[in-house]
Design a protein around this motif. Structure first.
Motif, PDB file in Angstrom:
ATOM      1  N   CYS A   1      -1.818   5.897   7.606  1.00 54.16           N
ATOM      2  CA  CYS A   1      -1.856   6.887   8.394  1.00 54.16           C
ATOM      3  C   CYS A   1      -3.256   7.234   8.805  1.00 54.16           C
ATOM      4  CB  CYS A   1      -1.098   8.055   7.915  1.00 54.16           C
ATOM      5  SG  CYS A   1      -2.314   8.899   6.729  1.00 54.16           S
ATOM      6  N   GLU A   2      -3.352   8.180   9.936  1.00 50.31           N
ATOM      7  CA  GLU A   2      -4.942   8.210  10.389  1.00 50.31           C
ATOM      8  C   GLU A   2      -4.655   9.688  10.452  1.00 50.31           C
ATOM      9  OE1 GLU A   2      -5.744   6.745  13.913  1.00 50.31           O
ATOM     10  OE2 GLU A   2      -4.312   4.954  13.802  1.00 50.31           O
ATOM     11  N   ILE A   3      -6.019  10.249  10.673  1.00 47.26           N
ATOM     12  CA  ILE A   3      -6.307  11.890  10.830  1.00 47.26           C
ATOM     13  C   ILE A   3      -6.940  11.306  12.058  1.00 47.26           C
ATOM     14  CG2 ILE A   3      -7.816  13.174   9.963  1.00 47.26           C
ATOM     15  CD1 ILE A   3      -7.150  12.380   7.051  1.00 47.26           C
TER      16      ILE A   3
ATOM     17  N   VAL B   1      -6.051   5.302   4.997  1.00 53.13           N
ATOM     18  CA  VAL B   1      -5.679   6.105   5.814  1.00 53.13           C
ATOM     19  C   VAL B   1      -7.223   6.509   6.888  1.00 53.13           C
ATOM     20  CG1 VAL B   1      -6.179   9.017   6.051  1.00 53.13           C
ATOM     21  CG2 VAL B   1      -4.861   8.930   4.279  1.00 53.13           C
TER      22      VAL B   1
ATOM     23  N   ILE C   1       1.572   7.554  12.258  1.00 52.65           N
ATOM     24  CA  ILE C   1       2.700   7.693  10.093  1.00 52.65           C
ATOM     25  C   ILE C   1       3.168   6.312  10.345  1.00 52.65           C
ATOM     26  CG2 ILE C   1       4.157   8.888   8.458  1.00 52.65           C
ATOM     27  CD1 ILE C   1       2.501  11.308   9.960  1.00 52.65           C
TER      28      ILE C   1
ATOM     29  N   ALA D   1      -2.016  13.059   2.008  1.00 51.61           N
ATOM     30  CA  ALA D   1      -1.680  11.265   2.573  1.00 51.61           C
ATOM     31  C   ALA D   1      -1.736  11.032   0.785  1.00 51.61           C
ATOM     32  CB  ALA D   1      -2.202  11.244   3.249  1.00 51.61           C
TER      33      ALA D   1
ATOM     34  N   LEU E   1      -2.183  14.563  10.701  1.00 54.88           N
ATOM     35  CA  LEU E   1      -1.652  13.038  10.398  1.00 54.88           C
ATOM     36  C   LEU E   1      -1.405  12.615  11.844  1.00 54.88           C
ATOM     37  CD1 LEU E   1      -0.924  14.083   6.680  1.00 54.88           C
ATOM     38  CD2 LEU E   1      -3.182  13.443   7.209  1.00 54.88           C
TER      39      LEU E   1
ATOM     40  N   LEU F   1      -6.645  16.970   4.290  1.00 50.81           N
ATOM     41  CA  LEU F   1      -5.118  16.153   4.167  1.00 50.81           C
ATOM     42  C   LEU F   1      -5.317  14.996   3.798  1.00 50.81           C
ATOM     43  CD1 LEU F   1      -6.280  16.430   8.244  1.00 50.81           C
ATOM     44  CD2 LEU F   1      -3.813  17.235   7.184  1.00 50.81           C
TER      45      LEU F   1
ATOM     46  N   ARG G   1       3.987  12.086  13.315  1.00 48.91           N
ATOM     47  CA  ARG G   1       2.450  12.535  13.568  1.00 48.91           C
ATOM     48  C   ARG G   1       2.687  13.910  12.610  1.00 48.91           C
ATOM     49  NH1 ARG G   1      -0.837  15.025  18.928  1.00 48.91           N
ATOM     50  NH2 ARG G   1      -2.173  15.757  18.025  1.00 48.91           N
TER      51      ARG G   1
END
Length: 195
Positions: A94-96, A130, A87, A122, A84, A118, A65
């Motif tokens: 990854c995620e937001i 994402v 990961i 990424a 983020l 962001l 993160r």
């Protein structure tokens, strides 16, 4: 994929990776609207802040993160947080999320500016996907995610249990590297309207 833990900025916001010197400002930003935490998976206001902050720093140390304080450049105030996270370099994804803004920072350029920074960070680091997820009952959040240009991918039933004990369905959205140029251009046009 290696996403660097560095500050990100544009003309609206500066995203500052969490460090001890930001703790009080972040806590003040998160303590302003306790009712908004009702639909969150984990709370970060009031008595919950310390454990949340410690977990965020631990995830940063583990490399899963990058938690950011969101500083509004017009007045220098920290108005929220975003991350983020999840990961996964092996899968280049990854995620937001873990996003929260003070009420007066909602609905203007702050969220699209943060998402533009962001997502760009990424994808420039080599991400191919994402994700942005939200509670399936949160129609306002889902509308905001779609407005960013992310594509709806469905609902994960009984995906998480919130801090209040509610079993949550999760709406899943994503931007892939194939989508990124179109999403980027849309965000840039949207942000230009705030000039």
């Amino acid at each position: 994929m290696r996403i660097a833990t560095v500050p990100l900025d544009d003309r609206f916001v500066r995203l500052e990776p969490f460090e001890d010197g930001l703790k009080a400002e972040v806590q003040a930003a998160l303590d302003c609207d306790s009712e908004a935490w009702a639909v969150m998976v984990a709370p970060a206001y009031g008595p919950h802040f310390e454990a949340w902050w410690t977990a965020a720093l631990a995830a940063m140390t583990a490399g899963t993160r990058i938690a950011y304080a969101v500083r509004r450049l017009s007045d220098g105030a920290v108005v929220g947080t975003t991350s983020l996270y999840e990961i996964n370099p092996a899968y280049r994804r990854c995620e937001i999320g873990s996003t929260f803004y003070r009420p007066e920072a909602r609905g203007g350029p702050i969220n699209p500016a943060c998402k533009r920074l962001l997502l760009g960070h990424a994808f420039e680091a080599g991400a191919v996907r994402v994700e942005i997820i939200t509670d399936a009952v949160n129609a306002q959040s889902q509308a905001a995610i779609l407005k960013l240009g992310a594509k709806a991918e469905g609902v994960l039933r009984k995906h998480k249990i919130t801090w209040t004990g509610r079993v949550r369905d999760t709406a899943v959205f994503a931007v892939t590297d194939d989508d990124w140029l179109e999403v980027r251009d849309g965000l840039d046009r949207r942000l230009a309207a705030f000039s």
